[in-house]
Scaffold this active site. Sequence first.
Site, mmCIF file in Angstrom:
data_model
loop_
_atom_site.group_PDB
_atom_site.id
_atom_site.type_symbol
_atom_site.label_atom_id
_atom_site.label_comp_id
_atom_site.label_asym_id
_atom_site.label_seq_id
_atom_site.Cartn_x
_atom_site.Cartn_y
_atom_site.Cartn_z
ATOM 1 N N HIS A 22 -8.294 0.699 -0.567
ATOM 2 C CA HIS A 22 -8.345 -0.325 -1.733
ATOM 3 C C HIS A 22 -9.685 -0.785 -2.083
ATOM 4 C CE1 HIS A 22 -4.065 0.132 -1.409
ATOM 5 N NE2 HIS A 22 -3.859 0.000 -0.178
ATOM 6 N N SER A 57 0.672 -1.243 0.024
ATOM 7 C CA SER A 57 0.024 -0.049 -0.196
ATOM 8 C C SER A 57 0.745 1.203 -0.168
ATOM 9 C CB SER A 57 -0.852 -0.038 1.304
ATOM 10 O OG SER A 57 -1.777 0.991 1.127
#
Length: 338
Positions: A226, A102
Amino acid sequence: MTTQVAFLFPGQGSQNVGMGADVFATSDAAKRVFNTFDETLGFSLSNLCFQGPEDTLRSTINAQPAIVAVSLAYLAAFQEALSPQNSSWTTPLAPSYTAGHSVGECTAMVAAGAIDIKGVAHLVRERGRLMHEEEEICPGGMAAIIGMNAELLQQVCEDATQQCLQQLAQSGQQHPGMGHVVLANYNAPGQIVISGEQQALDTACALAKQRGAKRVIRLSVSGAFHSPVMQPAAARLADSIAATQIQNASYPIISNITALPTTNTSDIRSELSQQIAESVQWTRTIEYLAAQGVTTFFEIGPGQALAGMIKRTIKDADIINIGSVDEIEQAVAKVKEL
């Protein structure tokens, strides 16, 4: 050094009050990293890392630049310990590949030479700000689902989304994330994180338990990262990325989205903008690195979350953590052995 190595960097959730204080006190290279972040952002991010308060540090807008700063500080201190007179992000130990989970992918891009430290400081602060705004507009969260395969969990998310969208049909809600929950992080075999708008996430967690998940663990994050909840943030982040100086990477960066290497500037820009709304393919990333002959994985930054994921994916992986001064000393000794 002939061993193939990968530099890996953690994402949000790895932060803790006190992180980086030891290396700030002992390494000139690390101190320069923190000072650059403080000067670039216009406030003392370093004091926030070292002293908290925890609630402020945990906020997305602060946690993201803090994790990137601390990870880069440990990398700088590690390279400095290997060669005090001649060190950089990749000197004297150059990685075969870089990757990050991430927001850790932003750290990886600095380590690979695609973005400089000032550029990444501005970018991750804006990334965190935009994601935080989306958290406020469309509240949501994330949960780790243990012991359920991807196909079954995908069906759980689809069923939960369908149920919630039917309930919302008459509400007039327009946000693209409302009612949606998706597979967000493929962390390791048997460990997948789902993410979505709060009602959809609650529904999916209940369905996963009913259908045989061994454990359902709510994550200590404040938003649905996400997932479609972050699509508006991704679109706005593209403007900041366009204004950021980015160049071709000197070392391959494994994409969170495709789990394949990239060095091209245009691909890196696309990755940075789309990644916050797309799934993180971490299992495939580790499998790809192992298939390319990587035998030693350096997890650089706070915590040891990535080490656990790697061990679940590649049983015999050699993992070296660099998240404290003591671990830097151990890593230097291990590199000299290799």
